[in-house]
Design a protein around this motif. Structure first.
Motif, PDB file in Angstrom:
ATOM      1  N   ARG A  63       0.801  -1.176  -0.053  1.00 32.59           N
ATOM      2  CA  ARG A  63       0.302  -0.028   0.453  1.00 32.59           C
ATOM      3  C   ARG A  63       1.003   1.110  -0.344  1.00 32.59           C
ATOM      4  O   ARG A  63       1.524   1.478   0.866  1.00 32.59           O
ATOM      5  N   PHE A  64       0.677   2.571  -0.792  1.00 36.52           N
ATOM      6  CA  PHE A  64       1.388   3.716  -0.813  1.00 36.52           C
ATOM      7  C   PHE A  64       0.451   4.802  -1.337  1.00 36.52           C
ATOM      8  O   PHE A  64      -0.332   4.686  -1.465  1.00 36.52           O
ATOM      9  N   ARG A  65       1.206   5.866  -0.811  1.00 40.68           N
ATOM     10  CA  ARG A  65       0.991   7.335  -1.122  1.00 40.68           C
ATOM     11  C   ARG A  65       1.453   7.705  -2.222  1.00 40.68           C
ATOM     12  O   ARG A  65       2.524   7.923  -1.968  1.00 40.68           O
ATOM     13  N   PHE A  66       0.840   8.480  -2.856  1.00 37.97           N
ATOM     14  CA  PHE A  66       1.089   8.936  -4.193  1.00 37.97           C
ATOM     15  C   PHE A  66       1.552  10.759  -3.663  1.00 37.97           C
ATOM     16  O   PHE A  66       0.712  11.237  -2.581  1.00 37.97           O
ATOM     17  N   ILE A  67       3.255  11.009  -3.604  1.00 37.71           N
ATOM     18  CA  ILE A  67       3.052  12.989  -2.261  1.00 37.71           C
ATOM     19  C   ILE A  67       3.690  13.313  -3.286  1.00 37.71           C
ATOM     20  O   ILE A  67       2.732  14.556  -2.711  1.00 37.71           O
ATOM     21  N   SER A  68       4.617  13.342  -4.100  1.00 36.87           N
ATOM     22  CA  SER A  68       4.452  14.830  -5.092  1.00 36.87           C
ATOM     23  C   SER A  68       5.059  14.490  -6.983  1.00 36.87           C
ATOM     24  O   SER A  68       5.655  13.061  -6.422  1.00 36.87           O
ATOM     25  N   ASN A  69       4.621  15.196  -6.844  1.00 31.89           N
ATOM     26  CA  ASN A  69       5.137  14.728  -8.328  1.00 31.89           C
ATOM     27  C   ASN A  69       5.912  15.775  -9.234  1.00 31.89           C
ATOM     28  O   ASN A  69       5.511  16.505 -10.384  1.00 31.89           O
ATOM     29  N   GLY A  70       6.903  16.616  -8.926  1.00 24.99           N
ATOM     30  CA  GLY A  70       7.616  17.863  -8.654  1.00 24.99           C
ATOM     31  C   GLY A  70       8.975  17.119  -9.925  1.00 24.99           C
ATOM     32  O   GLY A  70       9.377  16.583  -9.428  1.00 24.99           O
ATOM     33  N   GLY A  71       8.844  18.397 -10.411  1.00 24.48           N
ATOM     34  CA  GLY A  71      10.597  18.557 -11.308  1.00 24.48           C
ATOM     35  C   GLY A  71      10.831  16.999 -11.996  1.00 24.48           C
ATOM     36  O   GLY A  71      10.207  16.654 -13.046  1.00 24.48           O
ATOM     37  N   SER A  72      12.076  17.062 -11.576  1.00 22.39           N
ATOM     38  CA  SER A  72      12.692  15.754 -12.030  1.00 22.39           C
ATOM     39  C   SER A  72      12.487  13.885 -11.358  1.00 22.39           C
ATOM     40  O   SER A  72      12.828  13.343 -11.552  1.00 22.39           O
ATOM     41  N   GLU A  73      11.372  14.879 -10.321  1.00 17.29           N
ATOM     42  CA  GLU A  73      11.007  13.072  -8.630  1.00 17.29           C
ATOM     43  C   GLU A  73       9.779  13.114  -8.671  1.00 17.29           C
ATOM     44  O   GLU A  73       9.274  13.776  -8.369  1.00 17.29           O
ATOM     45  N   LYS A  74       9.922  11.788  -9.164  1.00 19.52           N
ATOM     46  CA  LYS A  74       8.081  11.612  -8.089  1.00 19.52           C
ATOM     47  C   LYS A  74       8.018  10.406  -6.584  1.00 19.52           C
ATOM     48  O   LYS A  74       9.389  10.395  -6.449  1.00 19.52           O
ATOM     49  N   VAL A  75       7.304  11.230  -5.582  1.00 17.89           N
ATOM     50  CA  VAL A  75       7.726  11.398  -4.288  1.00 17.89           C
ATOM     51  C   VAL A  75       6.590  10.004  -3.917  1.00 17.89           C
ATOM     52  O   VAL A  75       5.270  10.373  -3.807  1.00 17.89           O
ATOM     53  N   PHE A  76       6.766   8.752  -3.401  1.00 10.51           N
ATOM     54  CA  PHE A  76       5.741   7.605  -3.010  1.00 10.51           C
ATOM     55  C   PHE A  76       5.691   7.107  -1.207  1.00 10.51           C
ATOM     56  O   PHE A  76       7.130   7.155  -1.563  1.00 10.51           O
ATOM     57  N   GLU A  77       4.901   7.169  -0.909  1.00 13.06           N
ATOM     58  CA  GLU A  77       5.084   7.009   0.117  1.00 13.06           C
ATOM     59  C   GLU A  77       5.145   5.491   1.089  1.00 13.06           C
ATOM     60  O   GLU A  77       3.852   5.215   0.712  1.00 13.06           O
ATOM     61  N   TYR A  78       5.484   4.476   0.974  1.00 11.42           N
ATOM     62  CA  TYR A  78       5.153   3.808   1.704  1.00 11.42           C
ATOM     63  C   TYR A  78       4.320   2.907   3.085  1.00 11.42           C
ATOM     64  O   TYR A  78       5.241   3.747   3.986  1.00 11.42           O
ATOM     65  N   ILE A  79       3.025   2.493   3.104  1.00  9.09           N
ATOM     66  CA  ILE A  79       2.245   1.886   3.903  1.00  9.09           C
ATOM     67  C   ILE A  79       2.827   1.263   4.668  1.00  9.09           C
ATOM     68  O   ILE A  79       3.412   0.862   5.806  1.00  9.09           O
ATOM     69  N   GLU A  80       2.050  -0.087   3.840  1.00  7.95           N
ATOM     70  CA  GLU A  80       2.325  -1.767   4.331  1.00  7.95           C
ATOM     71  C   GLU A  80       1.897  -2.683   3.575  1.00  7.95           C
ATOM     72  O   GLU A  80       1.219  -1.895   2.410  1.00  7.95           O
ATOM     73  N   CYS A  81       2.859  -3.693   3.785  1.00 15.96           N
ATOM     74  CA  CYS A  81       2.255  -4.438   3.152  1.00 15.96           C
ATOM     75  C   CYS A  81       0.677  -4.733   3.591  1.00 15.96           C
ATOM     76  O   CYS A  81       0.424  -4.889   4.866  1.00 15.96           O
ATOM     77  N   ASP A  82       0.249  -5.827   2.156  1.00 14.26           N
ATOM     78  CA  ASP A  82      -1.829  -6.473   3.069  1.00 14.26           C
ATOM     79  C   ASP A  82      -1.846  -7.055   2.132  1.00 14.26           C
ATOM     80  O   ASP A  82      -1.453  -8.059   0.591  1.00 14.26           O
ATOM     81  N   TYR A  83      -3.332  -8.166   2.247  1.00 14.95           N
ATOM     82  CA  TYR A  83      -3.322  -8.769   1.709  1.00 14.95           C
ATOM     83  C   TYR A  83      -4.566  -8.315   1.282  1.00 14.95           C
ATOM     84  O   TYR A  83      -6.147  -7.936   2.200  1.00 14.95           O
ATOM     85  N   VAL A  84      -6.040  -8.421   0.080  1.00 13.18           N
ATOM     86  CA  VAL A  84      -6.481  -8.163  -1.147  1.00 13.18           C
ATOM     87  C   VAL A  84      -6.811  -8.713  -1.968  1.00 13.18           C
ATOM     88  O   VAL A  84      -6.764  -9.599  -1.819  1.00 13.18           O
TER      89      VAL A  84
END
Length: 84
Positions: A63-84
């Motif tokens: 599970r991830f969160r999209f934090i930013s999409n600026g300049g030359s880099e995308k930043v994501f935050e890893y939250i946890e692993c899960d079963y869906v």
């Protein structure tokens, strides 16, 4: 475009615990590089499927969160692993 994952060490540690189709941080980065703001607006959470459906009928995901999409880099935050 570069990819930065906050909490990447935790993500990598959880990936190494089981035999998944995506079994390394490089595989996760490859999947995240395809994510766009149009698909998942900033701040929204989403999952990356690490493995196909198991015998139990669930999928192992990160599970991830999209934090930013600026300049030359995308930043994501890893939250946890899960079963869906």
């Amino acid at each position: 475009m570069g990819i930065d994952i906050l909490n990447s060490a935790k993500c990598e540690e959880e990936l190494m615990r089981s035999g998944n189709i995506i079994d390394s941080i490089d595989g996760v980065i490859e999947e995240l590089s395809r994510i766009t703001v149009e698909e998942f607006p900033l701040g929204e959470t989403f999952v990356v499927v690490y493995d196909l459906e198991s015998w139990s009928g669930y999928r192992y995901v990160g599970r991830f969160r999209f934090i930013s999409n600026g300049g030359s880099e995308k930043v994501f935050e890893y939250i946890e692993c899960d079963y869906v």
